[in-house]
Each structure stands twice: as structure tokens, then as C-alpha cells.
Design an enzyme around this catalytic site. Structure first.
Site, mmCIF file in Angstrom:
data_model
loop_
_atom_site.group_PDB
_atom_site.id
_atom_site.type_symbol
_atom_site.label_atom_id
_atom_site.label_comp_id
_atom_site.label_asym_id
_atom_site.label_seq_id
_atom_site.Cartn_x
_atom_site.Cartn_y
_atom_site.Cartn_z
ATOM 1 N N ILE A 169 0.823 -1.210 0.000
ATOM 2 C CA ILE A 169 0.000 0.000 0.000
ATOM 3 C C ILE A 169 0.852 1.252 0.000
ATOM 4 O O ILE A 169 0.334 2.358 0.005
ATOM 5 C CB ILE A 169 -0.970 0.035 1.201
ATOM 6 C CG1 ILE A 169 -0.220 -0.221 2.498
ATOM 7 C CG2 ILE A 169 -2.105 -0.942 1.009
ATOM 8 C CD1 ILE A 169 -1.086 -0.051 3.744
ATOM 9 N N GLY A 170 2.155 1.078 0.031
ATOM 10 C CA GLY A 170 2.996 2.259 -0.015
ATOM 11 C C GLY A 170 4.447 1.869 0.007
ATOM 12 O O GLY A 170 4.793 0.703 0.212
ATOM 13 N N GLY B 130 8.536 3.703 0.860
ATOM 14 C CA GLY B 130 9.254 4.894 1.291
ATOM 15 C C GLY B 130 10.716 4.581 1.397
ATOM 16 O O GLY B 130 11.157 3.502 1.018
ATOM 17 N N GLY B 131 11.448 5.537 1.927
ATOM 18 C CA GLY B 131 12.876 5.351 2.080
ATOM 19 C C GLY B 131 13.183 4.124 2.907
ATOM 20 O O GLY B 131 14.159 3.420 2.679
ATOM 21 N N PHE B 132 12.319 3.822 3.849
ATOM 22 C CA PHE B 132 12.574 2.723 4.760
ATOM 23 C C PHE B 132 12.296 1.378 4.094
ATOM 24 O O PHE B 132 12.968 0.393 4.358
ATOM 25 C CB PHE B 132 11.687 2.899 5.989
ATOM 26 C CG PHE B 132 11.892 1.872 7.069
ATOM 27 C CD1 PHE B 132 12.924 2.015 7.971
ATOM 28 C CD2 PHE B 132 11.049 0.784 7.182
ATOM 29 C CE1 PHE B 132 13.116 1.092 8.973
ATOM 30 C CE2 PHE B 132 11.235 -0.147 8.186
ATOM 31 C CZ PHE B 132 12.278 0.006 9.078
ATOM 32 N N GLY B 133 11.309 1.320 3.245
ATOM 33 C CA GLY B 133 10.969 0.059 2.590
ATOM 34 C C GLY B 133 9.504 0.036 2.206
ATOM 35 O O GLY B 133 8.856 1.074 2.116
ATOM 36 N N MET B 134 9.002 -1.180 1.976
ATOM 37 C CA MET B 134 7.625 -1.337 1.526
ATOM 38 C C MET B 134 6.643 -1.323 2.696
ATOM 39 O O MET B 134 6.977 -1.749 3.790
ATOM 40 C CB MET B 134 7.476 -2.688 0.840
ATOM 41 C CG MET B 134 8.241 -2.780 -0.439
ATOM 42 S SD MET B 134 7.547 -1.642 -1.619
ATOM 43 C CE MET B 134 8.686 -1.878 -2.950
ATOM 44 N N LYS C 37 5.324 -2.325 7.843
ATOM 45 C CA LYS C 37 6.377 -1.567 7.182
ATOM 46 C C LYS C 37 7.655 -2.382 7.303
ATOM 47 O O LYS C 37 8.132 -2.624 8.400
ATOM 48 C CB LYS C 37 6.515 -0.241 7.930
ATOM 49 C CG LYS C 37 7.164 0.883 7.215
ATOM 50 C CD LYS C 37 6.885 2.136 8.041
ATOM 51 C CE LYS C 37 7.761 3.296 7.732
ATOM 52 N NZ LYS C 37 7.557 4.387 8.685
ATOM 53 N N ASP D 46 8.906 15.818 10.632
ATOM 54 C CA ASP D 46 8.558 15.558 9.233
ATOM 55 C C ASP D 46 7.045 15.610 9.058
ATOM 56 O O ASP D 46 6.438 14.702 8.509
ATOM 57 C CB ASP D 46 9.125 14.218 8.771
ATOM 58 C CG ASP D 46 9.161 14.108 7.244
ATOM 59 O OD1 ASP D 46 9.058 15.162 6.574
ATOM 60 O OD2 ASP D 46 9.280 12.993 6.720
#
Ligand SMILES: *[C@@H]1O[C@H](CO)[C@@H](O)[C@H](O)[C@H]1NC(C)=O
Ligand SMILES: *[C@@H]1O[C@H](CO)[C@@H](O)[C@H](O)[C@H]1NC(C)=O
Ligand SMILES: *[C@@H]1O[C@H](CO)[C@@H](O)[C@H](O)[C@H]1NC(C)=O
Ligand SMILES: *[C@@H]1O[C@H](CO)[C@@H](O)[C@H](O)[C@H]1NC(C)=O
Ligand SMILES: *[C@@H]1O[C@H](CO)[C@@H](O)[C@H](O)[C@H]1NC(C)=O
Ligand SMILES: *[C@@H]1O[C@H](CO)[C@@H](O)[C@H](O)[C@H]1NC(C)=O
Length: 829
Positions: free
Chosen positions: A497-498, A500-504, A519, A615
């Protein structure tokens, strides 16, 4: 004392602390072999072999203690003696149980002639717990061999086995000591084989032999300069084209906070010098690699290549992008050290690679500019390199399934970088126009208490932190990996569903039918570990109706997985523009703003610690099935400043378009940085457009600037979301606009607290809901009582700050500006 002095003082204290706490190995054996006298080398005492402690045993059927009678007096005492074995013999070292793990083993050989022995003619094997370390070895000169090996049992046996030709073996001195925790980690190295990039499994079970240890761009470092008593040599002899490289050095002590490296990984001096591209040489065409060839002697043998980086050459973050090649294979594309160091400059970072030496018996390391570099910022650096041979290679070509993950991550990171570049350009454009009229002022302390978000300042200390900060009794938030696999249908791609820099991020359903968002950090990647730690630490301490709650986490093996409550309606941003969601009503939007302000206010003041989110943006405000707003993503959160400090000094983090200009200028973080970002969100909600939209006309690109132009003209109504036209009452819009405006004040000291913001938004909501449309601009402002006691103590889920006392019918001539300035002076912020 001003802020800079404070910073210096803190730095000095911190350095002292580090010096005082230099590394002490749990196991530490130093043996002066064949001698009955202690000898010291680099301030370390090697114990006389004959007087060795009971923890060291010698089983030698036939061995001789040999002393060199002829040596000149200045030669090192340690090397004047040797133990000679004329049959297979071994030393045994008793390893303390709590000190098992990776150890450094150093064998010193210094040949001489004495009695009937010419030690240079000895030929023998050396084994450690059965691993063949040296095969058919002879030492014609002084030789130091270093190995890294994991000790599982309670004994390390080092065996010397003479070979027929010579019939004897010898050794001059032995060091065995524990490596720092996580000095070598299992999944931390990338396999470079031209075939895609995978991670190398099981690195700690490998015995490693150090082949080269190089201080790139710097001087020779002796064991005096290194907490693990290593020697680092300069790189010049390894450079393929010396003119391609230019030495760079800094006098600033590296910032070990964020990069994953520690002083034990490599000493300050390694990270304080580097080679960078020699762009001064006009005969080079501007785009080239710097290349080093490290001879390794063995053809086609796997090696661990550990590269050290510390970006002290860039003036700002996200300016340096370069590629790393090993043996002409791409090893790391578009390396952005400020990402690996979690957005802090001059932060030491190291990367491990496993690669086969090529047919010529060299390992070739190159660094060169990435396609992402802006032409004026082209550069590439290297600070240090270590080459270690894998003595007992296993499974080098075994695993090839992770390829796709890496490529995917590369794409994501690459995409992010491009966005950042675009945004950075835009930001710079606008910064140039910005006036800097007022001198910077300091924000006085607001009673923050310190919270150690990180377990320590390094990768290894962070992982210790995992154990000690596991939330709840018995780490009750831990979720077994198998449960997470089951919940996400083994990380089914269709459940993503998304990202980011951290992962899926995957949608999942736990055994108890709880819907969750999972996450998952890139397995085996150190990148993101600080965020992971922060998230667990921060989340485990706070629960709030307007903060997305952490359901659990998993740190089994090398996984970094965070599990959150599932937010049915996703990020606020998706409901504002772009996607095909029905537009939110103005009242819904106000309630969402109020909810997130409440969450943020709670972060700042409500829990035991002041936490700065750092952030805040519309993608980090999530909506549940009832459109209740919850603030998410604490990966960048930091605790507020300590009581006696005024700010957290740190590298700039956050997202472009939302970034507090003061924070950007001074790299000082206060709760007011969140207030600024929140102000941008307020305009985003009102205008239904992104904080930065590069496709718009120049003056419109940056929402904060553009909206402020209209707000100061008193014509904010002209740029509101067309879907809202006719919905917003005049007084409500006025209040809302003023609140957003205050949030965007250039200087943090001029911005309201989140408590004030919350209170004003609630007021705006009441104005919207009150029966009559107020005719007068200022007439219905409530005045002093209204503002003097904003109920910022309210932080609980059911709190409704100011609701009870508010009755928007008071009479006062005070304008909001006067009231806010009154607030400022009254509260002495
Ligand atoms: C050698 O050093 C050890 C440990 O420091 C000490 O116990 C021992 O007495 C010393 N031996 C000699 C001969 O000085
Ligand atoms: C290791 O164990 C010994 C005794 O069992 C103890 O004295 C020592 O403090 C321990 N060291 C660490 C680092 O845990
Ligand atoms: C790692 O290596 C050790 C020793 O060779 C072996 O026992 C273990 O099964 C290996 N683990 C994995 C995951 O390959
Ligand atoms: C390394 O240590 C030696 C001895 O203490 C010192 O003289 C030298 O300056 C140090 N070198 C560096 C680069 O710090
Ligand atoms: C510039 O590069 C050329 C070609 O590599 C080299 O011959 C020359 O010495 C370099 N000049 C300087 C000043 O480094
Ligand atoms: C740098 O080296 C790599 C690997 O050999 C090569 O593919 C690349 O083209 C080189 N880049 C430049 C600019 O020479």
C-alpha cells in the site's frame, strides 16, 4: 553563553567521554612467545610466554624457546624471542563465555637465526579451531597476519603444524582479543558479481584475513592512533591514475551520530581525510573515475571489501551522488551519503561488499560521478578501504533471489533522489529571493526533558539499544516473523500500500483479525536502522487517539519490521488532490487539522518527553475509517532539547516545501519547526495543492510563499480549493488564515505553540459552526481572557482545549496580532 559555545562545550565533553570509554575487549590475550620477560609494543604489554596466565595453555610435545642474540639493541624487544615447534603443537585460549563472537587474532612472525634454526626457512600450516589460516607459510621478513574469526565454543586453539621441507614452525607473538559487537554482521555485505546485487549470507561464520587496510587520502596510522591497534597505510601506492585524485582533509571530528560507523570501525583520522575527484586538472574531461588496484595474490578468491566514507567535502546535504564500482562491476549506484547517514553531513558510513578477485589477482575499486550529480557538483570520494580474504568461502554463489529487491530499492531511492533534486532546486530558487531582515534570535527553553532516542551513536550500539528498549514488559510488542508472513501472505506484492525510504508498506491481517499496516525495512540493510530504533523507542512510550499506534515490531534475524494500526482512508494528501476521492467538506478538513494538531501538541508537551516530529506533512497525517486524523511516521522524530539547552542541533531533515527556513539556515531544531510544517499543511488543506509543485508558474511553486502573498493581501479566499467555495464562513477563514500565517513566521520565536494553534483551530471551527455570519472583521475577537489561558494542558484523547471557556462574543479591540505578541511577551518564549 550562546548556542555555539554550548555546542562546543557539549562536543568537548562528548569527546572526553569517548576517550574515557575507549574500547575494552572482553577477551584480551597478548603473548610474547618464547620469552620469559614481558614486552611492550604500542603501550600494550605482551605477557611472557613462560609466565602465561592459566587461561592460556600450551600443548607442545617438542618446542624450543629461542632468543636472538645478535639483534641490534634498538630492535623491538617483542621480536627478540620466538617459540619454535618441531612437531604439531598448539596454544589454547580460554574464551570467557560472555565474550564469544568475532575475535581478532594476530600472529607476529619475526625471523632470525639462532642455534641451529634459521627461522626464515620454516614452512608450516597454522590452523585456528580447525580452520586453515595459513598454508605452507614461510616468513622471510617481519610479518604480521591478522584474522577475524567467530569463536563459538569456550576455547580457541591455534595450531602450528610444521611441513616436511623444514620440519619446524615458529611464532614471535600472538594477540587474541574480542572484536567490538557487530564489527562483522551476517547480512550486512552486498555480493558484487555483475549479476545484480544480493546480500552475502552468513558473513560472521567466515574467517577473514586482512590483506589491506588503507587510510585513503591520509597518512599512515599506527596502532597508537587506533582503538583496535590497527595499522592503516596511505593509498597513494594503489592509485591507478594519481592525477585523477586530490586529497581532502578536515579538522572537524566526525559526527558519529547517524552513519552506522563507530570509532572502532575506523578511527577519526580515517574519516577526516579522503581522496576526491581532481577537477582542477583541465586535461581530464570532468567525468572520470578514481581507481585503486589492490593486489590480493589469490586469483578468483572471494574478498570482503569494506569501504569507509565521510562526506565532509559537500557544503550541504544531498549534493554528492556517486557510483562505486568493484572490479568494474557496479557495486553501489548513486550513493548519497547523506541518505545513509540519515541526513547528517560528516557522518562516517561504511559499506561492505563481497567480491571475487579477478584473474590478475587484484581488487579494483573505483568511485566516479553518478548521473544524478548536477554538473557543478560532480564529485566522488573515498575515505578508507579494507580488503579481507574469505579464508573458508562457502555459498558465495548460492543465493540469488534477492536481486529484484535491490533493484526495486534502487529504483525507489533513485526516484526519491530525483524528487529531492528537483525540490532542492526549487527551494534554492526561493531562498535566494528571501530577505533576511531580522537577526536570528534564540528560542528559550520550554521545559523539554531529554529522551535518548537512540540506544547509542552507532550501528553496534543501536543494536544493543534494541534489546534494552524493547517496549513493554518482556518485549510484548515483538511479533514473530512467521506471524507477519502469515498476515501479509508472505509479503504479497498485491498487498503493497505504499513505499518509502525505509521500505515497503503492506496491508495485513493478524491472527486476531486486526487489520495492520506492515512496514518492512530492506532485509539486511543497515539503512533505516536508526529510524527503526527511533520508531520503536518513541512509539512504545506514547499512545494517543491522534497518533497512529504501533501494534508491534519484528527484529528477528536481520528484519526490521514495524506493524501499525491500519488506517482505512490512508494519507490526508490523497483526499486533497490527485487521487479520485470525493473532496472533503470544510468541516471535515477543520476536524482533521484539529485532530492532527492535537496529536502533535501531545507529542510536544503531553508525554513525559517533548518530542519533535520533524517531518510533518500531509502524507504523514493518516485518516481512519471515520476520517479521524492521526499523525504517523516518527522515523525522524527527535526528543526536544534538554532543560538547559535551547534546541537540538542536528542535520537538516524533513521534506522540502515543509521545511522550517530557520531550521534549514541554522540546523537547529525546536518544536517550532513542526509548527512551521503544520502551517504548510494548513494551507495545503485549504488550497488543495501540494506544498511544492514544480509544474506551476514560478511564483506559485512553493505553496508557503504563494499562500502567504495572498494572506498578507487579505485575499486568501482567492486561492482556496474550488470545492470549498461558498462553504467557508468569512470569520472562520480569517481565523484559519491568521493561524496558518503565524505558523509560517520566519523565526520560530514568532510562531505560536501547537497548543495555541490547536486552540485557534478549534475557535475557527466554532466560528464556522456558530449560527450567524459575523459582520465585523475585528469586533468579535475575544480578547485577553480568550487568549491568555489557552488550555494547552489538554492532551488526552477526549480533551477539547478551550471549549468550556470559549464564548466568542467577548468584546475587545485587540487584533490577533496584538494578542499573539502579548502571548509571546507574557510567556517569554
Ligand atoms: C608481566 O605482566 C603481567 C601482567 O601485567 C604481570 O602480572 C607480571 O608480573 C609481569 N611479569 C614480569 C616478569 O614482569
Ligand atoms: C562476563 O562474565 C564475567 C563473569 O561471568 C563478569 O564478571 C563480567 O562482568 C561479564 N562481562 C560482561 C561484559 O558481561
Ligand atoms: C552459517 O554458517 C554456519 C557455519 O558454516 C552454518 O552452521 C549455518 O547453518 C549457516 N547459516 C546459514 C543461514 O546459512
Ligand atoms: C598517531 O600517533 C602518534 C603517536 O601517538 C602521533 O605522534 C601521531 O601524530 C598520530 N598520528 C595521527 C595522524 O594522529
Ligand atoms: C592532469 O592529468 C594528466 C593526465 O592524467 C596528467 O598527465 C597531469 O600530470 C595532470 N596534471 C596535474 C596538475 O595534476
Ligand atoms: C567508471 O568505471 C566503471 C567500471 O569500470 C565504468 O563502467 C564507467 O564507465 C567508468 N566511468 C567513467 C566516467 O569513466
Amino acid at each position: 553563553m550562546d548556542a555555539q559555545k554550548l555546542q562546543l562545550l557539549a562536543l568537548a565533553l562528548f569527546s572526553l567521554f569517548l576517550l574515557a570509554k575507549s574500547f575494552v575487549p572482553a577477551n584480551n590475550f597478548l603473548l610474547n612467545c618464547g620469552s620469559n620477560a614481558n614486552a611492550s609494543l604500542y603501550n600494550r604489554v605482551f605477557i611472557a610466554d613462560s609466565a602465561r596466565p592459566s587461561s592460556v595453555s600450551l600443548s607442545a610435545e617438542r618446542s624450543v624457546s629461542l632468543t636472538d642474540e645478535n639483534q641490534s639493541p634498538d630492535s623491538r624487544v617483542l621480536y627478540r624471542t620466538a617459540r619454535v615447534f618441531t612437531a604439531e603443537s598448539s596454544y589454547g585460549f580460554n574464551i570467557k563465555e560472555n565474550g564469544t563472537g568475532t575475535h581478532l587474532v594476530r600472529l607476529h612472525f619475526s625471523p632470525f637465526r639462532a642455534q641451529n634454526f634459521n627461522l626464515a626457512s620454516a614452512k608450516f600450516n597454522v590452523l585456528a579451531n580447525g580452520f586453515l589460516l595459513l598454508r605452507g607459510f614461510s616468513a622471510y621478513n617481519m610479518v604480521l597476519k591478522e584474522f577475524l574469526l567467530k569463536i563459538d565454543g569456550q576455547v580457541l586453539e591455534i595450531m602450528f603444524s610444521p611441513l616436511g621441507d623444514s620440519g619446524f614452525a615458529f611464532v614471535s607473538a600472538i594477540e587474541v582479543f574480542s572484536a567490538p559487537k557487530d564489527f562483522i554482521i551476517d547480512d550486512g555485505a552486498r555480493l558484487v558479481n555483475g549479476d545484480g546485487i544480493e546480500s552475502y549470507k552468513n558473513l560472521t561464520s567466515q574467517v577473514l584475513e586482512t590483506v589491506h587496510r588503507v587510510n585513503v587520502g591520509g597518512l599512515k596510522l599506527t596502532p597508537f592512533n587506533d582503538s583496535l591497534w590497527r595499522t592503516w597505510i596511505p593509498d597513494v601506492g594503489f592509485l591507478v591514475f594519481e592525477s585523477a585524485a586530490k586529497k581532502a582533509a578536515t579538522t572537524h571530528v566526525p559526527n558519529y551520530q547517524n552513519g552506522g560507523a563507530t570509532r572502532e570501525i575506523a578511527p577519526d583520522n580515517v574519516y577526516m581525510t579522503a581522496q576526491e575527484m581532481n577537477r582542477d586538472n583541465s586535461t581530464l574531461n570532468g567525468i572520470f573515475n578514481i581507481t585503486w588496484d589492490f593486489p590480493v595474490g589469490s586469483l578468483g578468491a572471494p574478498h570482503l571489501v569494506r569501504l569507509h566514507f565521510c562526506d565532509f567535502v559537500s557544503p550541504a546535504l544531498n549534493q554528492l551522488y556517486f557510483n562505486v564500482y568493484i572490479n568494474d562491476y557496479s557495486a553501489y549506484r548513486d550513493l548519497d551519503l547523506s541518505m545513509l547517514a540519515v541526513h547528517v553531513l560528516s557522518s562516517p558510513v561504511y559499506l561492505d561488499f563481497v567480491v571475487d578477485s579477478d584473474d590478475s589477482g587484484v581488487i579494483r575499486v573505483s568511485v566516479g560521478p553518478s548521473d544524478l550529480s548536477t554538473p557543478s557538483k560532480i564529485n566522488a570520494i573515498l575515505n578508507g578501504a579494507e580488503i579481507m580474504r574469505l579464508v573458508n568461502p562457502i555459498g558465495l554463489h548460492a543465493n540469488s533471489k534477492k536481486k529484484n529487491t535491490w533493484i526495486l530499492v534502487g529504483l525507489i531511492v533513485g526516484g526519491f533522489v530525483i524528487c529531492c533534486l528537483a525540490a532542492a532546486g526549487v527551494l534554492l530558487m526561493f531562498k535566494c529571493k528571501k530577505k533576511r531582515a531580522k537577526p536570528p534570535r534564540r528560542v528559550e527553553s520550554a521545559g523539554w526533558t531529554p529522551l535518548r532516542v537512540y540506544g547509542g551513536s552507532s550501528y553496534s550500539r543501536m543494536s544493543e539499544g534494541t534489546a534494552t528498549t524493547s517496549p513493554g514488559p518482556n518485549g510484548s510488542l515483538k511479533i514473530p516473523f512467521v506471524d507477519i508472513q502469515a498476515a501479509t501472505n508472505n509479503f504479497d506484492k498485491s498487498l503493497i500500500i505504499g513505499m518509502g525510504g525505509f521500505g515497503m508498506v503492506y496491508k495485513g491481517v493478524l491472527k486476531d483479525n486486526t487489520k495492520v499496516a506492515v512496514k518492512r525495512g530492506v532485509p539486511g540493510s543497515r539503512q533505516g536502522l536508526p529510524e527503526f530504533q527511533t520508531e520503536i523507542t518513541v512509539f512504545s512510550k506514547i499512545r494517543h487517539r491522534h497518533l497512529v499506534s504501533l501494534v508491534g515490531y519484528c527484529d528477528e534475524q536481520s528484519e526490521m519490521i514495524l506493524v501499525y494500526e491500519y488506517m482505512e482512508n490512508g494519507p490526508l494528501k490523497n483526499h486533497l488532490y490527485g487521487l479520485k476521492h470525493p473532496p472533503l467538506s470544510w468541516k471535515q478538513r477543520l476536524e482533521i487539522c484539529i485532530g492532527s494538531a492535537r496529536g502533535l501538541h501531545y507529542l510536544h508537551t503531553g508525554s513525559a518527553q517533548g518530542i519533535i516530529h520533524r517531518d510533518i506533512k500531509s502524507t504523514n497525517i493518516l485518516l481512519d475509517e471515520n476520517f479521524v486524523a492521526k499523525v504517523a511516521d516518527f522515523g525522524l522524530s527527535r526528543s526536544g532539547p534538554c532543560i538547559n539547552e535551547t534546541h537540538v542541533s542536528t542535520g537538516v531533515k524533513g521534506s522540502f516545501g515543509y521545511l522550517d527556513p530557520e531550521y534549514f539556515r541554522r540546523q537547529q531544531l525546536t518544536d517550532k519547526s513542526d509548527v512551521y510544517s503544520f502551517g504548510v499543511v494548513l494551507f495545503e488543506v485549504l488550497c488543495a495543492r501540494p506544498a511544492v509543485d514544480p509544474l506551476l508558474a514560478r511564483e506559485q511553486v512553493n505553496l508557503a510563499e504563494w499562500a502567504m502573498q495572498w494572506q498578507t493581501k487579505g485575499m486568501l479566499g482567492k486561492i482556496i480549493d474550488p470545492n470549498l467555495v461558498g462553504q467557508i464562513k468569512h470569520s472562520c477563514l480569517k481565523k484559519y488564515g491568521e493561524t496558518a500565517e503565524k505558523c509560517l513566521a520566519d523565526y520560530g520565536v514568532d510562531r505560536p505553540t501547537m497548543g495555541d494553534v490547536l486552540w485557534n483551530l478549534e475557535h475557527a471551527l466554532r466560528l464556522q459552526e456558530s449560527g450567524t455570519e459575523e459582520p465585523c472583521e475585528d469586533g468579535n475577537m475575544n480578547g485577553m481572557d480568550y487568549y491568555a489561558t489557552p488550555s494547552i494542558t489538554t492532551s488526552g484523547p477526549s480533551g477539547n482545549a478551550g471549549a468550556e471557556k470559549d464564548d466568542p462574543t467577548g468584546s475587545s479591540d485587540m487584533t490577533t496580532d496584538q494578542i499573539f505578541s502579548q502571548l509571546m511577551t507574557n510567556e517569554g518564549r
